[in-house]
Write an enzyme that holds these catalytic residues in place. Structure first.
Site, PDB file in Angstrom:
ATOM      1  N   GLU A  50       0.832  -1.224   0.000  1.00  0.00           N
ATOM      2  CA  GLU A  50       0.000   0.000   0.000  1.00  0.00           C
ATOM      3  C   GLU A  50       0.855   1.257   0.000  1.00  0.00           C
ATOM      4  OE1 GLU A  50      -2.745   0.464  -0.895  1.00  0.00           O
ATOM      5  OE2 GLU A  50      -3.081  -1.686  -0.876  1.00  0.00           O
TER       6      GLU A  50
HETATM    7  C1  FAD Z   1       2.627  -9.744   0.094  1.00  0.00           C
HETATM    8  C2  FAD Z   1       2.409  -8.599  -0.824  1.00  0.00           C
HETATM    9  C3  FAD Z   1       1.123  -8.242  -1.189  1.00  0.00           C
HETATM   10  C4  FAD Z   1       0.904  -7.204  -2.091  1.00  0.00           C
HETATM   11  N1  FAD Z   1      -0.376  -6.914  -2.517  1.00  0.00           N
HETATM   12  C5  FAD Z   1      -0.537  -6.062  -3.565  1.00  0.00           C
HETATM   13  C6  FAD Z   1      -1.825  -5.913  -4.188  1.00  0.00           C
HETATM   14  O1  FAD Z   1      -2.820  -6.494  -3.761  1.00  0.00           O
HETATM   15  N2  FAD Z   1      -1.913  -5.111  -5.280  1.00  0.00           N
HETATM   16  C7  FAD Z   1      -0.836  -4.443  -5.800  1.00  0.00           C
HETATM   17  O2  FAD Z   1      -0.993  -3.768  -6.794  1.00  0.00           O
HETATM   18  N3  FAD Z   1       0.381  -4.542  -5.209  1.00  0.00           N
HETATM   19  C8  FAD Z   1       0.558  -5.340  -4.119  1.00  0.00           C
HETATM   20  N4  FAD Z   1       1.799  -5.479  -3.546  1.00  0.00           N
HETATM   21  C9  FAD Z   1       2.899  -4.681  -4.051  1.00  0.00           C
HETATM   22  C10 FAD Z   1       3.343  -3.594  -3.080  1.00  0.00           C
HETATM   23  O3  FAD Z   1       2.365  -2.598  -2.956  1.00  0.00           O
HETATM   24  C11 FAD Z   1       4.703  -3.074  -3.576  1.00  0.00           C
HETATM   25  O4  FAD Z   1       5.638  -4.117  -3.374  1.00  0.00           O
HETATM   26  C12 FAD Z   1       5.142  -1.816  -2.866  1.00  0.00           C
HETATM   27  O5  FAD Z   1       4.296  -0.734  -3.180  1.00  0.00           O
HETATM   28  C13 FAD Z   1       6.583  -1.430  -3.200  1.00  0.00           C
HETATM   29  O6  FAD Z   1       6.836  -1.518  -4.567  1.00  0.00           O
HETATM   30  P1  FAD Z   1       8.097  -2.355  -5.075  1.00  0.00           P
HETATM   31  O7  FAD Z   1       8.051  -3.673  -4.425  1.00  0.00           O
HETATM   32  O8  FAD Z   1       8.121  -2.322  -6.550  1.00  0.00           O
HETATM   33  O9  FAD Z   1       9.336  -1.589  -4.492  1.00  0.00           O
HETATM   34  P2  FAD Z   1      10.059  -0.346  -5.202  1.00  0.00           P
HETATM   35  O10 FAD Z   1       9.066   0.630  -5.669  1.00  0.00           O
HETATM   36  O11 FAD Z   1      11.050  -0.861  -6.173  1.00  0.00           O
HETATM   37  O12 FAD Z   1      10.833   0.292  -3.960  1.00  0.00           O
HETATM   38  C14 FAD Z   1      12.072  -0.237  -3.458  1.00  0.00           C
HETATM   39  C15 FAD Z   1      12.536   0.656  -2.302  1.00  0.00           C
HETATM   40  O13 FAD Z   1      12.809   1.973  -2.781  1.00  0.00           O
HETATM   41  C16 FAD Z   1      12.102   2.907  -1.983  1.00  0.00           C
HETATM   42  N5  FAD Z   1      11.719   4.046  -2.811  1.00  0.00           N
HETATM   43  C17 FAD Z   1      11.104   4.041  -4.006  1.00  0.00           C
HETATM   44  N6  FAD Z   1      10.912   5.288  -4.420  1.00  0.00           N
HETATM   45  C18 FAD Z   1      11.382   6.109  -3.475  1.00  0.00           C
HETATM   46  C19 FAD Z   1      11.469   7.527  -3.309  1.00  0.00           C
HETATM   47  N7  FAD Z   1      10.979   8.366  -4.223  1.00  0.00           N
HETATM   48  N8  FAD Z   1      12.043   7.996  -2.185  1.00  0.00           N
HETATM   49  C20 FAD Z   1      12.506   7.171  -1.243  1.00  0.00           C
HETATM   50  N9  FAD Z   1      12.466   5.836  -1.339  1.00  0.00           N
HETATM   51  C21 FAD Z   1      11.899   5.313  -2.443  1.00  0.00           C
HETATM   52  C22 FAD Z   1      10.909   2.158  -1.450  1.00  0.00           C
HETATM   53  O14 FAD Z   1      10.404   2.762  -0.276  1.00  0.00           O
HETATM   54  C23 FAD Z   1      11.518   0.788  -1.191  1.00  0.00           C
HETATM   55  O15 FAD Z   1      12.150   0.774   0.055  1.00  0.00           O
HETATM   56  C24 FAD Z   1       2.017  -6.480  -2.599  1.00  0.00           C
HETATM   57  C25 FAD Z   1       3.313  -6.822  -2.204  1.00  0.00           C
HETATM   58  C26 FAD Z   1       3.516  -7.872  -1.349  1.00  0.00           C
HETATM   59  C27 FAD Z   1       4.927  -8.239  -0.995  1.00  0.00           C
END
Ligand code: FAD
Length: 596
Positions: A443
């Site tokens: 989220e």
């Molecule tokens: C168990 C599980 C359930 C999920 N359920 C859903 C779902 O139902 N629907 C859905 O659509 N998604 C879902 N997700 C996805 C989840 O919302 C994303 O994993 C999350 O938003 C982070 O995106 P990412 O994994 O691509 O990380 P990234 O976006 O690649 O981020 C990696 C790191 O970089 C940091 N970062 C990125 N941009 C910035 C910035 N501008 N400034 C500072 N730090 C930054 C982040 O905070 C993080 O620490 C789920 C994930 C999991 C693991």
């Protein structure tokens, strides 16, 4: 496996004594009939369902997990999940806060909220299936066409169909502007959607007959970035005109993830291969429409960590009273036993009180915000609705990040109370820690929440929303500042309010010179504001408890002790956090990437 007893008395304290919800409901025409009896009855029935039906499936669901069958592309949820869901639907629980027009019971969000806490204490993984459906319901309520509402809302309201949010793709989670899924317009006004989504919670399962996916994708003429994203409704089975199940749609689960926690919830890779969908809201305005879902989900994630904090606390407390180990430093407290129960040791109490205070703070906070949502949606006066909406917008990222960070701390402390036994699966405590960890990530990560708070919600509106909320706090401080019995709560509250104003201005000024100052300060800043909110609520709760401490009901004694603990032991981290937030961007950015 362990125990869970819904904290009804605590919930009643928050709803009836702290928030006076029935008085508030008198201002909202829709809820004028809702009295304390109705509220208490819902709480009691909710407690029965969650304690007796869901909690017994929590540990077994974690051990068993979900199973994916590649041949049929279907997911089987752990034993008992499906039957529990049937009971949930038949009991009318899904419909609690939905509109009567669509088969709902039309109860306030603030009452549904307490039920959500129980759901999440008893079984977070299970609760995510109906939790997501509610987000889909709210999004369609606000942005759906009449036809979409007619076909889908009654089924989502009753829980017969569940919902998902399909945002994330392998190469983009935070930065949704990069998403690639495509939507091709068709002559009949529908769209054919293709792409691959990952990490979709409840994307495929066997608990309901249909799944309503809300999918972000790009139209052919879409501008680049986040301004070119549209939102589509893509059901697993396309409904016929009369709402019956029709043809199987081209959206299938390709795999499910193995993960750290919430094993009972299916985390799915979803492949769309010309899946038929309809547009929700305006073309290219999909992110705005999805924000309704995301905001609801952010509050929901805060509730997940409140639920886990409460259940972890309850179990740690029972263990600390039962486990005997060593003698109290001030002499034996259980001389008839070979050692004292570990609850005599000051540091065991610190751990228990940390979890207790974070549970009580979060309960007050989330219930307060839920009541603001009721006002935002239903108050006859537009100015009141606007003020409530502004507060909800300001406080939502704090609910998501502060409560989930605290949930991680609290479940970890509760596990520590068990010593080595906390680390052993059989006791169930390590599951709470594992389950709590995802709440800080999905989220929108907690970092993203803090950027939203400081960048969008505060600096972009020149601090107007924060000032408005600050005026409420100032009003409380002025009203109670001369009351000596309250000074231990009101003085630190007033001081923190002033420090937050100064800190906000300081970061705002620095951000003019260097935008990285916002990113460098945001995480500690959100935590400081989180403490300001908790200080405000603990001070108010302490005031109520002080007034009733001679009532003979020891409940108020406990409330006071928790508030005192909060100000003595948790609040002081604000001094460190303010120093961190003020330390600026240079200590983070000076190191050349090569030198890491
Ligand atoms: C168990 C599980 C359930 C999920 N359920 C859903 C779902 O139902 N629907 C859905 O659509 N998604 C879902 N997700 C996805 C989840 O919302 C994303 O994993 C999350 O938003 C982070 O995106 P990412 O994994 O691509 O990380 P990234 O976006 O690649 O981020 C990696 C790191 O970089 C940091 N970062 C990125 N941009 C910035 C910035 N501008 N400034 C500072 N730090 C930054 C982040 O905070 C993080 O620490 C789920 C994930 C999991 C693991």
């Amino acid at each position: 496996m362990g125990q869970y007893v819904a904290p009804i008395r605590d919930m009643q304290f928050v709803l009836h004594e702290f928030l006076n919800v029935t008085d508030e409901f008198k201002q909202l025409p829709k809820y004028q009939e809702i009295d304390a009896d109705i509220i208490n009855q819902v709480l009691e029935e909710g407690a029965k369902f969650t304690q007796e039906v869901l909690f017994p499936l929590n540990h077994s669901g974690d051990r068993e997990g979900c199973h994916f069958d590649p041949a049929t592309k279907t997911v089987t949820t752990p034993k008992g999940f499906k039957e529990a869901y049937k009971q949930y639907v038949e009991g009318g629980w899904a419909a609690l806060a939905c509109e009567p027009e669509y088969g709902g019971q039309g109860l306030p969000v603030s009452l549904n909220n307490s039920f959500y806490e129980m759901l999440n204490s008893s079984n977070q993984a299970w609760s995510m299936y109906p939790g997501l459906s509610h987000g889909a319901y709210e999004c369609l309520m606000e942005h759906g066409t009449e036809e979409q509402k007619r076909l889908y809302l009654p089924k989502l309201a009753t829980g017969e169909w569940t919902g998902t949010m399909c945002l994330t793709e392998a190469h983009c989670g935070t930065d949704l502007g990069m998403l690639r899924s495509k939507a091709e317009p068709q002559a009949d006004g529908s769209y054919l959607i293709s792409g691959s989504k990952i990490f979709i919670s409840a994307g495929e399962h066997d608990m309901s007959e249909n799944i309503v996916h809300l999918v972000l994708a790009r139209l052919p003429d879409a501008p680049e970035g986040s301004k070119g994203i549209s939102l589509f409704l893509v059901p697993k089975f396309l409904p016929t005109a009369d709402g019956a199940l029709g043809e199987r749609n081209g959206i299938f689960c390709g795999a499910i993830e193995e993960k750290m926690g919430i094993h009972g919830n299916s985390t799915c890779q979803m492949n769309l291969d010309g899946a038929r969908g309809t547009l929700i809201g305006q073309p290219h305005k999909g992110l705005q429409a999805m924000f309704v879902f995301m905001n609801a989900a952010r509050l929901g994630v805060g509730m997940q960590s409140l639920g886990l904090t409460e259940v972890a606390y309850q179990n740690a407390l029972a263990y600390a009273k039962d486990r005997i180990q060593m003698r109290s430093l001030s002499g034996p407290k259980a001389p008839d036993k070979p050692a004292d129960p570990i609850i005599v040791h000051p540091d065991v109490r610190r751990m228990l009180l940390t979890a207790k205070a974070y549970a009580e703070g979060a309960r007050a906070f989330t219930s307060y915000v839920a009541l603001q949502i009721d006002r935002e949606l239903n108050h006859p006066d537009e100015a009141v609705r606007k003020e409530a909406a502004d507060e909800v917008a300001l406080l939502t990222p704090i609910i998501k990040a502060f409560i989930t960070d605290n949930g991680w701390i609290a479940t970890s402390e509760a596990m520590q109370v068990y010593g080595g036994h906390g680390y052993i699966a059989e006791w169930g405590m390590e599951q709470y820690v594992r389950d709590a960890r995802i709440n800080m990530i999905y989220e929108g990560t907690n970092t993203v929440q803090s950027l939203d708070l400081l960048g969008r919600k505060i600096l972009m509106d020149n601090g107007a929303k924060l000032r408005k909320f600050g005026e409420k706090i100032k009003g409380f401080v002025e009203e109670n500042g001369l009351d000596e019995s309250l000074s231990e709560f009101v003085t630190p509250l007033g001081e923190l309010g002033e420090k937050v104003s100064k800190l906000t201005m300081e970061i705002g000024m620095k951000a003019f010179q260097n935008p990285d100052e916002v990113g460098a300060a945001a995480v500690p800043y959100l935590r400081v504001v989180g403490h300001l909110v908790y200080s405000y609520f603990f001070a108010q709760m302490a005031k109520i408890a002080l007034a009733k401490q001679d009532s003979g009901d020891r409940f108020y004694e406990a409330k006071l002790a928790t508030a005192r603990f909060y100000f003595a032991r948790l609040y002081p981290e604000t001094a460190m956090l303010i120093r961190q937030a003020r330390s600026g961007a240079s200590n983070l950015l000076a190191l050349d990437v090569e030198l890491f």
